[in-house]
Motif scaffolding. Structure first.
Motif, PDB file in Angstrom:
ATOM      1  N   LYS A 149      23.214  16.114 -19.795  1.00 26.69           N
ATOM      2  CA  LYS A 149      22.867  16.653 -21.110  1.00 26.69           C
ATOM      3  C   LYS A 149      23.277  18.124 -21.216  1.00 26.69           C
ATOM      4  N   ARG A 176      27.162  18.460 -21.246  1.00 29.23           N
ATOM      5  CA  ARG A 176      27.692  17.991 -22.531  1.00 29.23           C
ATOM      6  C   ARG A 176      27.441  19.028 -23.621  1.00 29.23           C
ATOM      7  N   ARG A 177      26.259  19.649 -23.572  1.00 23.39           N
ATOM      8  CA  ARG A 177      25.928  20.682 -24.553  1.00 23.39           C
ATOM      9  C   ARG A 177      26.893  21.864 -24.438  1.00 23.39           C
ATOM     10  N   ASN A 219      30.258  20.766 -26.051  1.00 24.28           N
ATOM     11  CA  ASN A 219      30.238  20.394 -27.472  1.00 24.28           C
ATOM     12  C   ASN A 219      31.043  21.322 -28.385  1.00 24.28           C
ATOM     13  N   PRO A 220      30.923  22.662 -28.249  1.00 25.78           N
ATOM     14  CA  PRO A 220      31.656  23.549 -29.174  1.00 25.78           C
ATOM     15  C   PRO A 220      33.169  23.348 -29.151  1.00 25.78           C
ATOM     16  N   THR A 252      34.130  20.148 -31.753  1.00 24.62           N
ATOM     17  CA  THR A 252      33.714  20.039 -33.154  1.00 24.62           C
ATOM     18  C   THR A 252      34.953  19.805 -34.016  1.00 24.62           C
ATOM     19  N   LEU A 268      33.052  12.299 -25.600  1.00 22.84           N
ATOM     20  CA  LEU A 268      32.946  13.557 -26.327  1.00 22.84           C
ATOM     21  C   LEU A 268      34.253  13.907 -27.030  1.00 22.84           C
TER      22      LEU A 268
END
Length: 535
Positions: free
Chosen positions: A139, A142-143, A146-147, A150, A472
């Protein structure tokens, strides 16, 4: 002399010690297998026999042209959840029930994790990155990533996708100069180059230069694994699944994987140092370094993500693009329709909005490639704790009982056959085995009329998996695919030299790749002609 006999000291050599270790390991594995089977719901499925006791059905499935069809046939015979023979007499639970799959996906990384052997293999090959991580570690990583994925970030990277396609065009134009009738080009190697150079620039602000003829150690390492494996090499590789210590022996494919790992980690060190010096870097690597500076992710994890990006960004996209050119060569009318749409959309490159328009034939064709030819054919995880898998409808067990849930004990391996679910007639209708992009825009008999709607994940497919571990980079991959394909179709026509009925096989690589039967390795030679407009 006394009557006492002298005591002889037993001496064990390497062979004897190995035999003792192997026997102990096999006995322990057998005991664990029997314990799990006794406590779990007894499922129907193909029998465990003497011939498949050691390796299960893995050798058989890898040889089949369409393993997904075998899983579908077993589902029809044994029920939507069944079990098949696995390593050392174990049984793997196979899920083709959408309610069970959704439950599995929702609990993945916590309730369903990699087996110890798979986790160790992942760590050795890629490091402790996103593929390796479970639970809270997954988690957090992955966080941090993430940016970089997008829509805004991918839109900024889209010019790189087009640029790679135009570099391939420049090289192909040289090959085609003075040849209006076209020439034979082995397209899969070029799709590799496009994919590798793209992930290099978008991921690490590094140009591997393969599209302009430069040698690349990472491309070489990937290509070496793609060479044809001998019988002994394949057998040794299977044995290493049972006896992990064998993975440390640099024999055949093991040695190639070890070289690939060494090359990727070496590149990771280089990219990390380079990116640290470029504070304004907007690449995936640049954003990761910023996350590491903010203590969101460790430098070890940053290096591991490089390997993850190389494997995920290189192999899968190259495979999908190759399949796209094969299907267009098989279906000339489809090729014409798609080219006409691209040419009429705009005078230049497609805009971000056009690339992401879901009503277009380009989008429909892309979805059908992803459905029909998923690069990753299956997902396999181990139950981290006892669990009950819910069912859409009651199931008859091997004991003759009717159950509305399947109990799996901790340690049970659970598999989702993606290629089966993506092409199942139960979910996609009677034409599920046909390559048909119009299903995505046909209001009369499209996917909304079939049980495919029950499948969660990207566009009702499992190609990018689902749940906590859904890919992702799915939007990155889809946008790159469409951008590259639009450039190639705007400028060239494609044909299979021996006609649309040419047999296409599977070549086992890091992931299975298409190949023209009879060609060396995973070669896909196509006749490429410059597009001169309608005659």
């Amino acid at each position: 002399m006394s009557g006492i006999l002298p005591v002889r000291t037993l001496k064990f050599g390497p062979v004897e010690l190995g035999a003792v270790f192997l026997s102990t390991y096999l006995c322990y594995t057998l005991f664990q297998s029997l314990r799990r089977r006794r406590r779990s719901t007894r499922l129907n499925g193909p029998s465990t026999t003497f011939s498949n006791y050691i390796f299960g059905l893995r050798p058989l499935l890898t040889k089949l042209p369409d393993p997904g069809a075998a899983y579908e046939e077993w589902a029809q015979r044994y029920g939507a959840v069944y079990s098949i023979p696995a390593l050392l007499g174990n049984r793997t639970v196979v899920l083709t029930d959408t309610k069970s799959i959704a439950h599995f996906a929702a609990r993945e990384t916590y309730g369903y994790v990699m087996s110890p052997n798979a986790k160790h293999f992942q760590e050795r090959l890629l490091g402790r990155g996103l593929f390796w991580a479970e639970g809270d570690s997954h988690k957090r990583q992955r966080r941090a990533l993430n940016p970089a994925f997008t829509n805004a970030a991918i839109k900024d990277l889209t010019p790189i996708f087009f640029d790679s396609a135009y570099k391939a065009k420049a090289a192909w134009d040289s090959l085609l100069e003075g040849r209006p009738e076209g020439t034979i080009i082995e397209v899969q190697i070029w799709m590799n180059h496009i994919s590798l150079d793209t992930i290099g620039l978008a991921g690490f602000s590094h140009d591997f230069g393969t599209l302009t003829g430069q040698n690349s150690s990472i491309a070489e390492a990937f290509d070496n694994i793609g060479s044809k494996a001998s019988f002994w090499d394949s057998s040794f590789f299977l044995l290493a699944l049972i006896i992990p210590v064998l993975r440390n022996i640099p024999f055949g494919r093991n040695g190639m994987l070890m070289q690939l790992t060494k090359t990727m980690f070496s590149l990771g060190d280089e990219f990390l140092e380079t990116t640290k010096e470029t504070a304004s870097d907007k690449s995936v690597m640049g954003l990761l370094v910023k996350s590491a500076s903010a203590d969101k992710i460790s430098h070890e994890e940053v290096k591991a993500q490089i390997n993850v990006l190389l494997i995920a960004g290189y192999e899968t996209t190259a495979i999908s693009l190759t399949w796209a050119l094969i299907e267009l060569s098989r279906n000339p009318d489809m090729q014409t329709k798609l080219r006409d749409e691209i040419l009429h959309s705009s005078d230049g490159d497609l805009t971000w909005e056009e690339l992401n328009h879901q009503g277009s034939f380009l989008d429909a064709f892309t979805c059908e490639i992803l459905r029909f030819h998923p690069p990753v054919g299956q997902v396999e995880r181990m139950a981290a704790e006892d669990d009950v898998l819910p069912l859409n409808s009651p199931l008859e067990t091997a004991d003759g009982n009717i159950v509305d849930g399947v109990f799996v004990v901790k340690g049970t391996i659970v598999k989702i056959p993606i290629d089966c679910m993506n092409r199942s007639e139960v979910f996609w209708g009677t034409d599920a085995k046909l390559f048909n992009p119009t299903r995505w825009i046909d209001e009369t008999n499209g996917i909304s009329k079939h049980r495919a709607q029950e499948i969660q994940g990207y566009r009702h497919m499992l190609t990018f998996s689902d749940g906590a571990r859904i890919c992702l980079g799915k939007a990155f991959a889809v946008t790159e695919f469409k951008a590259v394909l639009s450039v190639l179709l705007r400028n060239y026509t494609f044909e299979l030299p021996n006609g649309p009925e040419t047999v296409i096989g599977r070549h086992l690589n890091v992931l299975p790749r298409p190949k023209v039967e009879g060609e060396a390795g995973y070669d896909v030679p196509l006749r490429v002609r410059p597009y001169m407009g309608r005659e």
